[in-house]
Design an enzyme around this catalytic site. Structure first.
Site, mmCIF file in Angstrom:
data_model
loop_
_atom_site.group_PDB
_atom_site.id
_atom_site.type_symbol
_atom_site.label_atom_id
_atom_site.label_comp_id
_atom_site.label_asym_id
_atom_site.label_seq_id
_atom_site.Cartn_x
_atom_site.Cartn_y
_atom_site.Cartn_z
ATOM 1 C CD GLN A 104 -1.936 1.463 4.939
ATOM 2 O OE1 GLN A 104 -0.960 1.864 4.432
ATOM 3 N NE2 GLN A 104 -2.763 0.614 4.150
ATOM 4 C CB CYS A 110 -1.945 3.572 1.635
ATOM 5 S SG CYS A 110 -2.159 3.099 0.134
ATOM 6 C CG HIS A 267 1.998 2.470 -0.564
ATOM 7 N ND1 HIS A 267 0.925 2.333 0.363
ATOM 8 C CD2 HIS A 267 2.872 3.225 0.346
ATOM 9 C CE1 HIS A 267 1.003 2.678 1.707
ATOM 10 N NE2 HIS A 267 2.166 3.168 1.612
ATOM 11 C CG ASN A 294 5.121 4.249 3.375
ATOM 12 O OD1 ASN A 294 4.076 4.002 3.480
ATOM 13 N ND2 ASN A 294 5.915 3.501 3.074
ATOM 14 C CD1 TRP A 296 1.580 1.229 4.878
ATOM 15 C CD2 TRP A 296 3.758 0.482 4.280
ATOM 16 N NE1 TRP A 296 1.224 0.409 3.886
ATOM 17 C CE2 TRP A 296 2.656 -0.305 3.676
ATOM 18 C CE3 TRP A 296 4.930 -0.065 3.962
ATOM 19 C CZ2 TRP A 296 2.911 -0.948 2.544
ATOM 20 C CZ3 TRP A 296 4.988 -0.934 3.044
ATOM 21 C CH2 TRP A 296 4.007 -1.340 2.190
#
Length: 454
Positions: A104, A110, A267, A294, A296
């Site tokens: 991300q 997300c 998230h 995740n 990220w």
């Protein structure tokens, strides 16, 4: 369902298999904005020029309208560059597309990236959305295309490869490999579909899952999830379904904030595997595990069964290899199913249609789409608090004729999934549009009541 003047809806009922080979099918997707990828690329190759997309230009308007709009300081230093101007030897895909290719950037999407990560687990699905025959070498002309399911039709979205950068770094989605660009270009195509990058800020993983597959999503609140949830998740992944989860944040200001356990509230995460393993000291008991990612590409769970936790010492080498356990700060981690249920508040499973399933699968579904709108004074009857008008809402009668073909299910049942979809609300955000509060009710009709075919 409150009284709304023009809430668009798409009521999708799924049961048997149907095939459609006309316009809007996977084999003949609609051309978004009328752009034909093959024709446009051929023109550029013949002219020896690089494609510049007039319908989604490399300007502030394509970035956004408020936080990424003309008056925002965030966009002043953004420069649109082609991959060949960002790095040496750019590649569309490096070593196969995988979930580690999605990291991300400075955009709150997300939910989209979690869905892309799920998509990489099924190559057949992935390469329908991301056509493989694209590169920065053979007949390169600065033009790429991607395909999405859009309100009942598949559409082909053409883009040029100019991407927003800051200090020669990608501003939004990027890959762990600096010279890999398929995920960044996919994000751009999805932004074009919705009008701008900013239009992608905030959302639900299921929205993107459905746009990637044409599937239908079911939600489970962890507090109300059935006892057999683990089995449901196992079967879903076996059937190639996409799965996401999240932790609700009651305070908006605390969205995307890290907890002491390493999980992030507000998230979106991808569920990438579920499995069971035997611990060395307790061969009789199996431990149920869930693997999550995740988007990220970092920040992981630090509790039991996290990358470096002591629990892994209780497993044999074979069990570790089966689970593909590795210690790396890549955003992916394992946790027990019990901790999963305890920490996450919602799970979403996108059920796939027949065209997305392998031919040898037992379970077959089809999609039936009904489109319409609620119109004031005519078909907008409001919720059940308004008994005098509630009956005027659009109604559909469904007759279930076949039992589920599930050898493991001892109960006689006929499953159907209903989903309600609003059209173009994300694209119209810049004009102040927001999602309507809508819903539907399902009633069982007495066998004695007259019934008509669906």
């Amino acid at each position: 369902m409150p009284y709304t003047p023009a809430g668009f809806f798409c009521d999708r009922l799924i049961r048997e298999r149907e095939r459609r080979d006309g316009e809007g099918s996977l084999s003949k997707p609609l051309r978004f904005n009328g752009q034909d990828f093959g024709v446009l690329k051929q023109e550029c190759v013949q002219k020896k020029s690089l494609f510049e997309d007039e319908s989604f230009q490399a300007t502030v308007e394509s970035l956004g309208y408020k936080e990424l709009g003309q008056k925002s300081n965030k966009v002043k230093n953004i420069v649109w560059k082609r991959p060949k101007d960002i790095c040496e030897n750019p590649q569309f895909i490096v070593g196969g597309a995988s979930r580690t290719d999605i990291c991300q950037g400075d955009l709150g999407d997300c939910w989209l990236l979690a869905a892309i990560a799920c998509l990489t687990l099924n190559e057949k699905l992935l390469y329908r959305v991301v056509p493989q025959e694209q590169s920065f070498t053979e007949n390169y002309a600065g033009i790429f295309h991607f395909q999405f399911w859009r309100y009942g039709d598949w559409v082909d979205v053409v883009i040029d490869d100019r991407i927003p950068t800051f200090n020669n770094q990608l501003v939004f989605t990027k890959s762990a490999e600096r010279n890999e660009f398929w995920s960044a270009l996919l994000e751009k195509a999805y932004a074009k579909l919705h009008g701008s990058y900013e239009a992608l800020k905030g959302g639900n993983t299921t929205e993107a899952m459905e746009d990637f597959t044409g599937g239908v999503t079911e939600f489970y609140e962890m507090k109300e999830a059935p006892k057999e949830l683990y089995k449901i998740m196992q079967k879903a992944l076996e059937r190639g379904s996409l799965m996401g989860c999240s932790i609700d944040s009651l305070v908006p200001a605390r969205f995307e904030t890290r907890t002491v356990t390493g999980l992030v509230k507000g998230h979106a995460y991808s569920v990438t595997a579920v499995d069971e393993c035997k611990q060395s000291q307790s061969k009789e008991t199996k431990v149920r595990l869930v693997r999550l990612r995740n988007p990220w590409g970092q920040v992981e769970w630090n509790g039991p069964w996290s990358d470096n936790s002591k629990e892994w010492t209780s497993l044999s080498k074979a069990e570790k290899e089966k689970l593909q356990h590795q210690s790396a700060e890549d955003g992916e981690f394992w946790m027990s199913f019990e901790d999963f249920r305890k920490n996450y508040t919602k799970i979403e499973i996108c059920n796939l249609t027949p065209d997305a399933l392998e031919d040898d699968k037992i379970h077959k579904w089809t999609v039936s789409v009904n489109e319409g709108r609620w119109v004031r004074g005519c078909s907008a009857g409001g919720c059940r608090n308004y008994p005098d008008t509630f009956w005027t809402n659009p109604q559909y009668r469904l007759r279930l004729l076949e039992e589920d073909d599930d050898p493991e299910d001892t109960e006689v049942a006929c499953t159907f999934v209903v989903a309600l979809m609003q059209k173009n609300r994300r694209k119209e955000r810049k004009m102040g549009a927001n999602l309507f509060t809508i819903g539907f009710s399902i009633y069982e009709v007495s066998p004695r009541a007259p019934a008509s075919p669906t």
